[in-house]
Design an enzyme around this catalytic site. Structure first.
Site, PDB file in Angstrom:
ATOM      1  N   HIS A  54      16.652 -24.552 -11.916  1.00 34.95           N
ATOM      2  CA  HIS A  54      17.515 -24.020 -12.372  1.00 34.95           C
ATOM      3  C   HIS A  54      17.668 -22.915 -10.663  1.00 34.95           C
ATOM      4  CE1 HIS A  54      21.484 -23.663 -13.932  1.00 34.95           C
ATOM      5  NE2 HIS A  54      21.717 -22.499 -14.075  1.00 34.95           N
ATOM      6  N   HIS A 100      27.396 -25.701 -17.033  1.00 34.69           N
ATOM      7  CA  HIS A 100      26.742 -25.172 -18.208  1.00 34.69           C
ATOM      8  C   HIS A 100      26.504 -26.241 -19.078  1.00 34.69           C
ATOM      9  CE1 HIS A 100      26.605 -20.607 -19.756  1.00 34.69           C
ATOM     10  NE2 HIS A 100      26.071 -20.754 -18.502  1.00 34.69           N
ATOM     11  N   ARG A 121      32.923 -14.642 -12.357  1.00 34.60           N
ATOM     12  CA  ARG A 121      32.164 -13.295 -12.096  1.00 34.60           C
ATOM     13  C   ARG A 121      31.583 -13.893  -9.919  1.00 34.60           C
ATOM     14  NH1 ARG A 121      30.503 -13.081 -16.632  1.00 34.60           N
ATOM     15  NH2 ARG A 121      29.055 -14.099 -16.549  1.00 34.60           N
ATOM     16  N   ASP A 122      31.173 -15.376  -9.560  1.00 37.42           N
ATOM     17  CA  ASP A 122      30.594 -15.194  -8.654  1.00 37.42           C
ATOM     18  C   ASP A 122      31.584 -14.620  -8.007  1.00 37.42           C
ATOM     19  OD1 ASP A 122      27.838 -16.463  -9.413  1.00 37.42           O
ATOM     20  OD2 ASP A 122      28.574 -18.375  -9.473  1.00 37.42           O
ATOM     21  N   GLN A 319      26.758 -11.176 -20.863  1.00 38.18           N
ATOM     22  CA  GLN A 319      27.118 -11.604 -19.635  1.00 38.18           C
ATOM     23  C   GLN A 319      27.842 -10.950 -19.701  1.00 38.18           C
ATOM     24  OE1 GLN A 319      28.215 -15.661 -19.163  1.00 38.18           O
ATOM     25  NE2 GLN A 319      26.431 -14.916 -19.329  1.00 38.18           N
ATOM     26  N   GLY A 532      27.144 -24.045  -3.586  1.00 34.81           N
ATOM     27  CA  GLY A 532      27.003 -25.402  -5.303  1.00 34.81           C
ATOM     28  C   GLY A 532      25.922 -25.267  -6.415  1.00 34.81           C
TER      29      GLY A 532
END
Length: 729
Positions: A54, A100, A121-122, A319, A532
């Site tokens: 990941h 996800h 948030r990204d 989070q 990506g």
């Protein structure tokens, strides 16, 4: 002596505890080589998440390198939290898609909600204000109660988070196939707007500068979430519910607003979201990009409960958290800002010149790792693929019952209207949405301008399974056409590669060939990849999902004026642009009639896509077209029916195709509705009919004449999913 009870270095080695964390024997040996000693428990945990599939892309990195990542409009490509693309006037669009999948299979509501929160948030970490959300979802067949539960939970989670944080969900796609039983795909995309001079990077530099933690207090939720996302789903996966994070959109909203204010401070050096692998990835990646070292004092990290160990702190995926590096001496300015927004924050460390990643707790060292090897020296695996054998025989489509086939396809959940699901999303918050979820790409106005951003998200599975190279080209071209269909100029794309285990030769070959096809399409269509995500090991009990690359693409509309009249009316003419052939391999028709999707299909002509796209875009912008629809799943007859039902208009059309070709999925075709009194002068354009006030769907070819009430078609199309969810409970 450590205050935390953990296995010793010797126990980790002898009992191979590192394998439980996701490291292989060879990877553990490489860690020993890097450190010059045996790693302790915290260090093994850090390497295991940073070297997980990941986070490190260790099986897919060679293929990602072939994607074009630069272009005329690209300001920032892969490597940061999201891609940044110029839209003129010192403004840029920022966007990315993330998966996800595994968390959503275990806890559908929280898995989906935190997927949305993470992608937001990204975008915010780059300094952009989000303007819309999109999603691409895959589930098993809706006749299975477990899949119904997953669908309801995921849709509720997406709506619950997006609605609370105040960002509209404006486009998406949902498909159903038994290959996703037990392993749904949940891909979330976010789009934001930023001024060029406000673009931020996730970097830690400047010796002595301070590291600030802000957001929710760290708990034990999501520990080893990145490793969990890099494994096949098994019967034991249910026990990994603690690996699923819990979202809080209200704190997310506070954090977003505080972050967007913090980026206006000149003293901000770098910022990054704490996403997969939490504090570990954000801090070590920032240090690597800054060419610096970091010293983090973990006893200063805000925690939800006492007794959380350094290992747990570093691997937690709690989070709603951000990590900032700020100039030394300005810490209080940022802490005051976060306090104003009622957020927990603390100074937890500083930038060093040691090139080492050092973690202490009450002055005891829990990790001392060289920065660059941790971030940049994850192993890369090049495996052996194996070409799939294709079925070259031809299915017989000569005796199709057109009406029965039409109704069955129209009501298949993949084709049926998703209105019942999308109405759970706030589509208008912010009041800038021009085109909402439905038949087309979404269009959102850039506030204070006449510009708008068109965005779409599209995935392909069966075609990629059948012919990975051609399927890879197809998914990029599909997104391209969807932007053309609203008059936008496609700019760039983000991708999410959802596949099974790369350790299986056939799946590895699918990854090789499909990414090659995607790369080729990106080059010809001039849509570089700027961000990506890769999600592998999407398997349940040994059965892989279909290879499912998902493409999120954005386009620019310089002046939205033409959209005021971009709505079909009775009297408008209907044109079919593009040739219809016997293309049934991988189609919904093949699946419906034969239950399989193992036949080849015609290759896609990318050059034709470009030339045709330019002409259709011009027709839209010149005010000739009142609606444009790409011909997609289910083929021509289904596409015409969806237009009629969506706009409550009758339709009369004469089609020069065979009965089977009514359902062919030949690529590169558009339905262009032309305003009354106008003409579409484009090669391959054939006038086939017109829209009427009469509520009748009247379609014929040389063999069949079909007349259906539009209201009946609409009821079947819009009611299919509702019926599945209510009658099967």
């Amino acid at each position: 002596m450590s205050k935390f009870i953990e296995p010793s270095n010797e126990e980790i080695k002898l009992e191979k505890l590192y394998q439980d964390m996701g490291l292989s024997d060879k990877e553990y040996d490489k860690v020993v080589e890097i450190l010059g000693r045996e790693p302790n428990f915290t260090e093994v945990g850090i390497f295991s998440v940073m070297w997980s599939e990941h986070c490190s892309y260790k099986h897919s990195k060679p293929f990602l390198k072939q994607f074009p990542t630069t272009g005329e409009h690209v300001l920032m490509g892969p490597g940061e939290g999201a891609g940044v693309v110029d839209i003129g006037d010192n403004q840029a669009v920022v966007f990315k898609v993330e998966s996800h999948n595994h968390p959503s299979a275990i806890e559908p509501y929280q898995g989906a909600a935190t997927g949305v929160g993470g992608i937001i948030r990204d975008i915010v970490s780059i300094g952009a204000r989000p303007i819309n959300l999109l999603n691409s979802l895959r589930f098993g067949e809706l006749t299975v109660k477990q899949n119904q539960r997953l669908l309801k939970g995921v849709v509720s989670g997406i709506g619950g988070y997006g609605n609370c944080i105040g960002i509209p969900t404006t486009a998406g796609e949902i498909e159903f196939d038994e290959r996703y039983d037990g392993n749904p795909l949940v891909n979330a995309m976010c789009v934001g707007i930023i001024d060029h001079d406000m673009v931020q990077k996730g970097t830690a530099k400047g010796v002595g500068n301070s590291v600030i933690y802000v957001g929710l207090k760290t708990g034990r939720d999501g520990i080893h979430g990145a490793t969990f996302a890099s494994e096949e789903l098994t019967e034991e996966s249910e026990s990994k519910r603690p690996s699923v994070q819990i979202g809080d959109p209200f704190v997310g909203k506070k954090l977003m607003e505080a972050t967007l204010e913090a980026i206006t401070f000149d003293e901000l050096v770098g910022i990054q979201d704490m996403g997969a692998a939490g504090l570990t990835s954000s801090s070590s990646e920032m240090a690597a990009k800054g060419g610096s070292g970091l010293h983090l004092r973990l006893d200063q990290v805000p925690t939800r409960e006492p007794g959380i160990s350094p290992y747990e702190m570093m691997l937690s995926e709690t989070q709603e958290r951000m990590l900032l590096v700020v100039e030394k001496g300005t810490e209080q300015k940022f802490l005051d800002l976060f306090n104003k927004h009622e957020l927990d924050s603390a100074v937890i460390g500083e930038v060093t010149d040691t090139d080492r990643f050092v973690l202490t707790y009450d002055d005891e060292v829990y990790a001392d790792i060289p920065v660059q090897p941790l971030a940049d020296e994850a192993p890369v695996y090049i495996l052996e693929g194996e070409e799939k054998e294709y079925n070259t025989s031809k299915n017989d489509y000569s005796n199709i019952d057109v009406h029965d086939t039409f109704i069955k396809l129209l009501q298949h959940p993949t084709i049926a209207s998703k209105h019942h699901l999308y109405e759970q999303y706030d589509q208008q918050v912010g009041a800038n949405t021009i085109i909402k979820p439905g038949l087309q790409a979404s269009v959102v106005r850039v506030e204070g301008t006449q510009k708008a951003i068109a965005s779409t998200i599209d995935g392909e599975a069966r075609y990629v399974f059948n012919q990975p190279y051609e399927g890879g080209k197809m998914v990029v071209a599909e997104a391209y056409r969807n932007l053309i269909a609203v008059g936008a100029t496609p700019l760039a794309m983000t991708d999410c590669l959802n596949y099974g285990s790369p350790e299986k030769k056939e799946i590895y070959q699918q990854l090789i060939d499909s990414t090659k096809g995607m790369s080729e399409a990106c080059k010809v269509l001039q849509t570089p990849v700027v961000s990506g995500n890769v999600s592998l090991y999407n398997e349940t009990r040994g059965t892989s999902i279909f290879p499912t690359p998902v493409v999120g693409m954005v386009g620019l509309i310089e002046d939205v004026s033409y959209l005021k009249e971009f709505k079909p009316k009775a009297g408008d003419k209907i044109y079919l642009v593009g040739e219809t052939r016997d293309d049934f391999g991988g189609s919904q028709l093949e699946k419906l009639l034969y239950g399989s999707v193992n036949h080849e299909f015609e290759s896609i002509d990318l050059s034709d896509e470009v030339s045709k796209g330019k002409l259709i875009k011009q027709a839209i912008r010149n005010g000739i077209a009142s609606h444009v629809q790409t011909v997609g799943k289910g083929g021509l007859l289904v596409t015409l029916a969806k237009i009629s039902a969506h706009y409550d208009l009758g339709m009369q059309a004469q089609l020069d195709v065979t009965n089977a070709q009514l359902f062919s999925e030949t690529q590169g075709r558009y339905i262009v509705v032309v305003k009354e009194g106008q003409t579409l002068d484009i090669d391959q354009a054939q006038e086939i009919g017109h829209l009427t006030h009469q509520q009748l769907f009247d379609i014929s070819n040389s063999d069949v004449k079909m007349k259906e009430n539009v209201s009946d078609i609409k009821q079947k199309w819009e009611g299919a999913i509702v019926q599945c969810l209510t009658t099967q409970d």
